[in-house]
Write an enzyme that holds these catalytic residues in place. Sequence first.
Site, PDB file in Angstrom:
ATOM      1  N   ASP A   7      82.934 -66.996  17.090  1.00  0.00           N
ATOM      2  CA  ASP A   7      83.435 -66.180  15.982  1.00  0.00           C
ATOM      3  C   ASP A   7      82.474 -65.014  15.715  1.00  0.00           C
ATOM      4  O   ASP A   7      81.288 -65.099  16.030  1.00  0.00           O
ATOM      5  CB  ASP A   7      83.528 -67.101  14.754  1.00  0.00           C
ATOM      6  CG  ASP A   7      83.910 -66.379  13.499  1.00  0.00           C
ATOM      7  OD1 ASP A   7      84.774 -65.493  13.558  1.00  0.00           O
ATOM      8  OD2 ASP A   7      83.336 -66.720  12.444  1.00  0.00           O
ATOM      9  N   ASP A   9      82.361 -62.740  12.365  1.00  0.00           N
ATOM     10  CA  ASP A   9      81.828 -62.628  10.998  1.00  0.00           C
ATOM     11  C   ASP A   9      81.136 -63.913  10.559  1.00  0.00           C
ATOM     12  O   ASP A   9      81.682 -65.006  10.673  1.00  0.00           O
ATOM     13  CB  ASP A   9      82.965 -62.284  10.019  1.00  0.00           C
ATOM     14  CG  ASP A   9      83.536 -60.896  10.280  1.00  0.00           C
ATOM     15  OD1 ASP A   9      82.734 -59.960  10.405  1.00  0.00           O
ATOM     16  OD2 ASP A   9      84.763 -60.773  10.388  1.00  0.00           O
TER      17      ASP A   9
END
Length: 175
Positions: A7, A9
Site C-alpha cells: 500500500d 498511504d
Amino acid sequence: MKRIAIDMDEVMANTVQHCLDLYNADFEKHVTLADLHGLGLFDAIAAEHHLHVCRYFESEMFFANIQVMEGSQAAIQELAKKYEVFVVSAAMDVPKSFSAKFEWLGVHFPFLPPGRIVFCGDKSIIAADYLVDDNVRNLLSFGGEGILFTAHHNIRETRFRRVNNWPEVCALFLS
Ligand SMILES: [Mg+2]
C-alpha cells in the site's frame, strides 16, 4: 517467486503527517500523530475544519510534497530482489491523485517499473501472496495473507500479523 503487494498511504508515504503539517499551519494548531492514537485523522480535527482538510486532497501539490516513510525505499529495493513487489493504492478514493501519485513513485521509487504499479478501487481484486497495508478493510477482503502496517488508527487491531516499521517488514520477509 512470491508476490508482495504494498500500500502507499501510511505505508510508503507519510500522508497523514503531511495533512497535519498543513492543518497545523493553516489553523495554528499543534496536532501530532501521537494525538491520533486509535483515531482516524478526522476524529482529531474540529468538525468545522473537515471540509478545509478534505480540500487538501484535491490539490496535486498535496501529493507531490508528501514525505517518504522512513526506511521504505531501501527496504522495498531489497524486497524486490526476492519477491515480485507491486505497489497497490486505492487511488480511486481520490481520482485526482492518479498523476501526482504516479510521479511521486517515479521520484522516490525509480527502481519500480510502471508495470508494478496498480491504482485500483476495491483491493479484493489483487492477487498476491501478501498485502502490506495499514487499512483493515483492505486486509479483510484480501485473498492472501494480510500484514498490518502500524498506523495511528489501527493501534487496537489484533486480527493480523503486525509490522511497526520498515525494519520489521524486512525482518519478516528477508530473514
Ligand atoms: Mg494506506
